[in-house]
Design a protein around this motif. Structure first.
Motif, short mmCIF file in Angstrom:
data_model
loop_
_atom_site.label_atom_id
_atom_site.label_comp_id
_atom_site.label_asym_id
_atom_site.label_seq_id
_atom_site.Cartn_x
_atom_site.Cartn_y
_atom_site.Cartn_z
N MET A 155 -2.91 2.30 0.56
CA MET A 155 -3.25 1.78 1.52
C MET A 155 -4.47 1.76 2.42
O MET A 155 -5.17 0.67 2.75
CB MET A 155 -2.14 2.01 2.74
CG MET A 155 -0.60 1.80 2.33
SD MET A 155 0.66 2.32 3.58
CE MET A 155 1.62 1.22 3.62
N GLU A 156 -4.85 2.91 2.28
CA GLU A 156 -6.36 2.93 2.67
C GLU A 156 -7.40 2.11 2.01
O GLU A 156 -8.27 1.64 2.44
CB GLU A 156 -6.67 4.68 2.81
CG GLU A 156 -8.00 4.79 3.17
CD GLU A 156 -8.53 6.22 3.20
OE1 GLU A 156 -9.86 6.59 3.72
OE2 GLU A 156 -7.88 7.38 2.97
N GLN A 188 1.30 -0.90 8.25
CA GLN A 188 0.63 0.22 8.87
C GLN A 188 0.05 -0.73 10.36
O GLN A 188 -0.19 -1.85 10.29
CB GLN A 188 -0.61 0.60 8.24
CG GLN A 188 -0.38 1.72 7.32
CD GLN A 188 -1.60 2.20 6.36
OE1 GLN A 188 -2.50 1.56 6.36
NE2 GLN A 188 -1.46 3.55 6.34
N GLN A 223 0.39 4.20 13.20
CA GLN A 223 1.73 4.20 12.40
C GLN A 223 1.57 3.79 10.86
O GLN A 223 1.07 2.71 10.67
CB GLN A 223 2.51 3.17 13.36
CG GLN A 223 4.05 3.46 13.05
CD GLN A 223 4.89 2.54 14.03
OE1 GLN A 223 4.60 1.43 14.09
NE2 GLN A 223 5.39 3.32 15.04
N THR A 224 2.55 4.44 10.12
CA THR A 224 2.80 3.98 8.84
C THR A 224 4.14 4.02 8.55
O THR A 224 4.78 5.07 8.82
CB THR A 224 1.94 5.02 7.91
OG1 THR A 224 0.57 5.03 8.13
CG2 THR A 224 1.98 4.54 6.45
N LEU A 267 -5.48 4.60 12.49
CA LEU A 267 -4.36 4.29 12.15
C LEU A 267 -3.38 4.85 13.42
O LEU A 267 -3.73 6.05 13.94
CB LEU A 267 -3.77 4.83 10.85
CG LEU A 267 -4.21 4.11 9.74
CD1 LEU A 267 -3.89 4.60 8.41
CD2 LEU A 267 -3.72 2.63 9.74
N ILE A 327 0.18 6.00 0.66
CA ILE A 327 -0.64 6.03 1.88
C ILE A 327 -2.19 6.02 1.46
O ILE A 327 -2.86 5.22 2.17
CB ILE A 327 -0.10 7.19 2.78
CG1 ILE A 327 1.03 7.21 3.23
CG2 ILE A 327 -1.30 7.39 3.90
CD1 ILE A 327 1.53 8.44 4.00
#
Length: 139
Positions: free
Chosen positions: A30-31, A107, A59-60, A57, A27
């Motif tokens: 992803m950022e 995401q 949803q992931t 965000l 995660i």
């Protein structure tokens, strides 16, 4: 369609008691990708609030296929599968050193007005900045 492609290092603090990269690190990666995407479309995070909106965000999802370990050098690929006025869906692929897919995810992000915290539709000009990274998923 273009993708954002970048390599990462795995550090000891990113591994868990099993010796592989902790699930939450994906995660964080992803950022990193989202920041790189915003930079690629000339909306760097340190300037985007000056435009009166911010990405958030909502949803992931991540599917883990194979672990990564200390010493691995993962590669991340990012593109957009949806871009709808005030929202975007980002797709991620994580590969190991041998280019084996180890995880994939998505995401959903929403642009919000920084004053009202309500959804803010991108202008046509702003939306056009993202289209080079858009590859809709076909049914």
């Amino acid at each position: 369609m273009q993708t954002i492609l970048f390599d990462l290092d795995v550090y000891p603090y990113q591994t868990d008691f099993m010796g592989h990269v902790n699930n939450t690190v994906y995660i964080q990666w992803m950022e990193v990708g989202r920041v790189k995407l915003l930079e690629a479309v000339a909306m760097p995070t340190h300037e985007i609030a000056q435009r009166g909106f911010a990405p958030v965000l909502v949803q992931t999802h991540i599917n883990y296929k194979s672990p990564l370990y200390l010493g691995d050098r993962p590669q991340v690929e990012l593109w957009l599968s949806e871009l709808r006025g005030a929202s975007a869906v980002m797709q991620f692929r994580f590969h190991n050193d041998q280019q084996v897919l180890v995880a994939e995810g998505q995401q959903t992000g929403l642009f919000v007005n920084t004053q009202t915290m309500r959804p803010k539709r991108l202008t046509a000009e702003e939306e056009a900045l993202f289209t080079a990274y858009l590859e809709p998923i076909s049914d």
